[in-house]
Design a protein around this motif. Structure first.
Motif, PDB file in Angstrom:
ATOM      1  N   VAL A 118      14.453  -2.096  -5.497  1.00 24.65           N
ATOM      2  CA  VAL A 118      14.208  -2.361  -4.077  1.00 24.65           C
ATOM      3  C   VAL A 118      13.180  -3.494  -3.955  1.00 24.65           C
ATOM      4  CG1 VAL A 118      13.200  -1.426  -1.955  1.00 24.65           C
ATOM      5  CG2 VAL A 118      14.768  -0.028  -3.300  1.00 24.65           C
ATOM      6  N   PRO A 119      13.464  -4.536  -3.185  1.00 20.80           N
ATOM      7  CA  PRO A 119      12.540  -5.671  -3.071  1.00 20.80           C
ATOM      8  C   PRO A 119      11.149  -5.242  -2.598  1.00 20.80           C
ATOM      9  CG  PRO A 119      14.659  -6.200  -2.086  1.00 20.80           C
ATOM     10  CD  PRO A 119      14.682  -4.736  -2.388  1.00 20.80           C
ATOM     11  N   ARG A 120      10.132  -5.901  -3.138  1.00 18.22           N
ATOM     12  CA  ARG A 120       8.757  -5.606  -2.730  1.00 18.22           C
ATOM     13  C   ARG A 120       8.417  -6.388  -1.469  1.00 18.22           C
ATOM     14  NH1 ARG A 120       5.267  -2.901  -6.339  1.00 18.22           N
ATOM     15  NH2 ARG A 120       6.529  -1.379  -7.422  1.00 18.22           N
ATOM     16  N   ILE A 121       9.010  -5.957  -0.350  1.00 17.92           N
ATOM     17  CA  ILE A 121       8.736  -6.574   0.938  1.00 17.92           C
ATOM     18  C   ILE A 121       8.304  -5.476   1.905  1.00 17.92           C
ATOM     19  CG2 ILE A 121      10.343  -8.494   0.586  1.00 17.92           C
ATOM     20  CD1 ILE A 121      12.388  -6.989   2.300  1.00 17.92           C
ATOM     21  N   ASP A 128      10.514   2.621  -1.337  1.00 16.97           N
ATOM     22  CA  ASP A 128       9.947   2.276  -2.648  1.00 16.97           C
ATOM     23  C   ASP A 128       9.753   3.516  -3.520  1.00 16.97           C
ATOM     24  OD1 ASP A 128       8.647   1.193  -4.794  1.00 16.97           O
ATOM     25  OD2 ASP A 128       6.968   0.353  -3.659  1.00 16.97           O
ATOM     26  N   VAL A 129      10.797   3.891  -4.249  1.00 14.80           N
ATOM     27  CA  VAL A 129      10.714   5.077  -5.104  1.00 14.80           C
ATOM     28  C   VAL A 129       9.737   4.878  -6.261  1.00 14.80           C
ATOM     29  CG1 VAL A 129      13.038   5.878  -4.551  1.00 14.80           C
ATOM     30  CG2 VAL A 129      12.694   4.402  -6.527  1.00 14.80           C
ATOM     31  N   LEU A 130       9.587   3.641  -6.725  1.00 15.77           N
ATOM     32  CA  LEU A 130       8.650   3.393  -7.833  1.00 15.77           C
ATOM     33  C   LEU A 130       7.236   3.781  -7.440  1.00 15.77           C
ATOM     34  CD1 LEU A 130       9.782  -0.026  -9.376  1.00 15.77           C
ATOM     35  CD2 LEU A 130      10.031   2.254 -10.353  1.00 15.77           C
ATOM     36  N   SER A 131       6.818   3.374  -6.244  1.00 11.09           N
ATOM     37  CA  SER A 131       5.471   3.704  -5.797  1.00 11.09           C
ATOM     38  C   SER A 131       5.312   5.208  -5.580  1.00 11.09           C
ATOM     39  CB  SER A 131       5.137   2.942  -4.507  1.00 11.09           C
ATOM     40  OG  SER A 131       5.029   1.562  -4.764  1.00 11.09           O
ATOM     41  N   SER A 132       6.333   5.830  -4.988  1.00  6.09           N
ATOM     42  CA  SER A 132       6.259   7.272  -4.746  1.00  6.09           C
ATOM     43  C   SER A 132       6.112   8.045  -6.051  1.00  6.09           C
ATOM     44  CB  SER A 132       7.518   7.742  -4.012  1.00  6.09           C
ATOM     45  OG  SER A 132       7.598   7.179  -2.731  1.00  6.09           O
ATOM     46  N   MET A 133       6.954   7.721  -7.030  1.00  2.94           N
ATOM     47  CA  MET A 133       6.914   8.446  -8.290  1.00  2.94           C
ATOM     48  C   MET A 133       5.681   8.088  -9.121  1.00  2.94           C
ATOM     49  SD  MET A 133       9.466  10.446  -7.948  1.00  2.94           S
ATOM     50  CE  MET A 133       9.039  10.370  -6.187  1.00  2.94           C
ATOM     51  N   GLY A 174      -1.846  -0.463 -11.034  1.00  2.00           N
ATOM     52  CA  GLY A 174      -0.759  -0.360 -10.072  1.00  2.00           C
ATOM     53  C   GLY A 174      -0.915   0.946  -9.312  1.00  2.00           C
ATOM     54  N   VAL A 175       0.161   1.435  -8.726  1.00  2.00           N
ATOM     55  CA  VAL A 175       0.080   2.673  -7.940  1.00  2.00           C
ATOM     56  C   VAL A 175      -0.365   3.852  -8.801  1.00  2.00           C
ATOM     57  CG1 VAL A 175       1.384   4.322  -6.540  1.00  2.00           C
ATOM     58  CG2 VAL A 175       1.770   1.873  -6.272  1.00  2.00           C
ATOM     59  N   ALA A 176       0.219   3.994 -10.000  1.00  3.82           N
ATOM     60  CA  ALA A 176      -0.158   5.094 -10.893  1.00  3.82           C
ATOM     61  C   ALA A 176      -1.615   4.980 -11.304  1.00  3.82           C
ATOM     62  CB  ALA A 176       0.745   5.112 -12.126  1.00  3.82           C
ATOM     63  N   GLY A 177      -2.030   3.769 -11.645  1.00  4.05           N
ATOM     64  CA  GLY A 177      -3.413   3.559 -12.057  1.00  4.05           C
ATOM     65  C   GLY A 177      -4.399   3.859 -10.950  1.00  4.05           C
ATOM     66  N   PHE A 326      11.093  11.283  -3.167  1.00  9.94           N
ATOM     67  CA  PHE A 326      12.252  10.495  -3.593  1.00  9.94           C
ATOM     68  C   PHE A 326      13.345  10.536  -2.529  1.00  9.94           C
ATOM     69  CE2 PHE A 326      16.125   9.395  -5.724  1.00  9.94           C
ATOM     70  CZ  PHE A 326      15.768   8.510  -6.733  1.00  9.94           C
ATOM     71  N   GLY A 327      13.622  11.736  -2.037  1.00 16.31           N
ATOM     72  CA  GLY A 327      14.679  11.904  -1.042  1.00 16.31           C
ATOM     73  C   GLY A 327      14.419  11.155   0.243  1.00 16.31           C
ATOM     74  N   LYS A 328      13.160  11.118   0.654  1.00 19.69           N
ATOM     75  CA  LYS A 328      12.820  10.379   1.879  1.00 19.69           C
ATOM     76  C   LYS A 328      13.032   8.887   1.671  1.00 19.69           C
ATOM     77  CE  LYS A 328      11.269   9.989   6.071  1.00 19.69           C
ATOM     78  NZ  LYS A 328      12.103  10.447   7.214  1.00 19.69           N
ATOM     79  N   ASN A 329      12.600   8.370   0.516  1.00 20.90           N
ATOM     80  CA  ASN A 329      12.850   6.959   0.198  1.00 20.90           C
ATOM     81  C   ASN A 329      14.348   6.669   0.192  1.00 20.90           C
ATOM     82  OD1 ASN A 329      10.188   6.963  -2.264  1.00 20.90           O
ATOM     83  ND2 ASN A 329      10.086   6.276  -0.152  1.00 20.90           N
ATOM     84  N   LEU A 330      15.115   7.557  -0.442  1.00 23.74           N
ATOM     85  CA  LEU A 330      16.560   7.392  -0.547  1.00 23.74           C
ATOM     86  C   LEU A 330      17.224   7.427   0.819  1.00 23.74           C
ATOM     87  CD1 LEU A 330      19.223   7.262  -2.123  1.00 23.74           C
ATOM     88  CD2 LEU A 330      19.040   9.732  -2.481  1.00 23.74           C
ATOM     89  N   SER A 331      16.796   8.353   1.661  1.00 24.10           N
ATOM     90  CA  SER A 331      17.352   8.473   3.004  1.00 24.10           C
ATOM     91  C   SER A 331      17.132   7.196   3.809  1.00 24.10           C
ATOM     92  CB  SER A 331      16.720   9.663   3.728  1.00 24.10           C
ATOM     93  OG  SER A 331      17.142   9.729   5.072  1.00 24.10           O
ATOM     94  N   ASN A 332      15.947   6.619   3.677  1.00 24.17           N
ATOM     95  CA  ASN A 332      15.650   5.379   4.386  1.00 24.17           C
ATOM     96  C   ASN A 332      16.528   4.230   3.883  1.00 24.17           C
ATOM     97  OD1 ASN A 332      13.632   6.541   5.961  1.00 24.17           O
ATOM     98  ND2 ASN A 332      12.042   6.138   4.459  1.00 24.17           N
TER      99      ASN A 332
END
Length: 378
Positions: A118-121, A128-133, A174-177, A326-332
């Motif tokens: 997903v573009p970082r915009i 943004d599932v990467l940030s969520s996870m 990053g988000v995890a850090g 994850f599901g909320k990101n996916l739904s969007n």
């Protein structure tokens, strides 16, 4: 349109959509077929999906009738072989790393989307599932480190004397850090952080950590906020700075990764051997080689009294909230491809749709993935 929700395999305990997300999609006139037992490991039974309006059916029926197939993990080889050209695949399959799967989708002529692309915009932040996870990973990494460390995280003033706070070194902000910083500080640890991106220094310091700065890092605005490959001279100075901090640390948490490349080795074998016995290394980059030279994905190793945890899927250990996020990101994301009548409508002029789509009509259409594969084939 029929969306098929597949059950995950192996050690994955999340599910791509909880019943609450399913009900929201059904309100948009979409039919949802859920594979039997898909939500069990995330504590969601089949009845809860039926109450949400979904049809709970066999895996065979999902694969036969669904136009869009969804799960979190990449499909296994036997599943790919059973997919049809006219079906659309959506999951998080890391196309920059999982090139064989990309080639399989190309050979089938399928449209496939990878949610980690997903573009970082700004408009795509809600997808943004990467940030969520990564939020989940940063949180769990600190908790596991605290449980394994043979000493306290916070400072204690007791009748038996003063217990000094743990010294935590975090590699990558990053988000995890950043989440790892916040949780470590809440637990009372002293935290130092290294990242090649100078732009994160302010965020690190605002969370109460010290930023380990090595001058001369190369940054690329086109990288979308990700780290990029550095010069040999910088790597040498970087390594010296990290070595010094790691040897004194009680806990090291590695989150540093470069998309499409092997994770940078920041904690070599000789540094591990100089660390204090009882120290803990949590390596979130283990699936792409690891920030620690001795890391093995999904394993806990011990070397010279230092425990090294290779763990790249902490979200699977928090399946309820991780699935919810994850599901909320996916739904969007799915909202972009559903028209008013609940039918599939793919607009490849949309920046998010185009950027997240990896394969279509037997070709790679994601420019970043295409460039990466072309460079590997040269």
């Amino acid at each position: 349109m029929i969306i098929g929700l597949l059950k995950e395999t192996g050690s994955e305990k999340r599910v791509a959509m909880l019943p609450e997300v399913v009900s929201g999609l059904i309100e948009r006139k979409v039919e949802i077929f859920v594979e039997e037992g898909a939500g069990e490991t995330a504590y969601q039974n089949d009845e809860s999906y039926k109450k949400a309006g979904a049809q709970v059916v066999s895996r065979k029926e999902v694969l036969e009738k669904a136009e869009v197939l969804i799960q979190i993990q990449p499909p296994e080889t036997d599943l790919v072989e059973s997919l049809k050209k006219e079906q659309i695949w959506i999951s998080q399959y890391n196309p920059l790393w999982n090139t064989d799967l990309v080639k399989a989708f190309i050979s089938k002529g399928m449209v496939s989307f990878s949610l980690d692309s997903v573009p970082r915009i700004t408009r795509a932040q809600a997808m943004d599932v990467l940030s969520s996870m990564a939020t989940v990973s940063g949180y769990k990494a600190v908790l596991e480190a605290a449980s394994l460390l043979p000493s306290f995280f916070p400072m204690f003033m007791t009748a038996a004397g003063t217990i000094r706070p743990a010294n935590v070194l975090i590699l990558g902000a990053g988000v995890a850090g950043l989440q790892a910083i916040a949780i470590s500080r809440k637990l009372g640890a002293q935290v130092q952080v290294f990242d090649v991106r100078s732009a994160v220094k302010e965020e690190v310091m605002s969370l109460g950590a010290k930023f380990v700065e090595v001058e001369g890092a190369r940054e690329d605005a086109a990288a979308g906020g990700y780290a990029v490959e550095q010069t040999d001279d910088f790597k040498k100075r970087q390594q010296e700075a990290i070595n010094e901090k790691a040897i004194k640390a009680d806990v090291v948490i590695g989150t540093a990764q470069i998309p499409g490349k092997k994770a940078p080795v920041l904690i070599p074998n000789d540094v591990v051997e100089k660390m204090k016995p009882g120290s803990v290394i949590i390596d979130l980059a283990a699936s792409t080689g690891g920030n620690c030279e001795l890391s093995k994905d999904n394993e806990i190793a011990e070397h010279h009294g230092v425990r090294i945890v290779g763990q790249s899927n902490y979200p699977a250990q928090m399946p309820v909230d991780a699935s919810k996020m994850f599901g909320k990101n996916l739904s969007n994301f799915l909202a972009l491809m559903i028209d008013e009548e609940g039918q599939l409508q793919l607009d490849f002029e949309d920046e998010i749709i185009k950027g997240t789509c990896i394969t279509r009509d037997g070709e790679i259409i994601n420019e970043r993935v295409k460039s990466m594969l072309d460079s590997k084939n040269e």
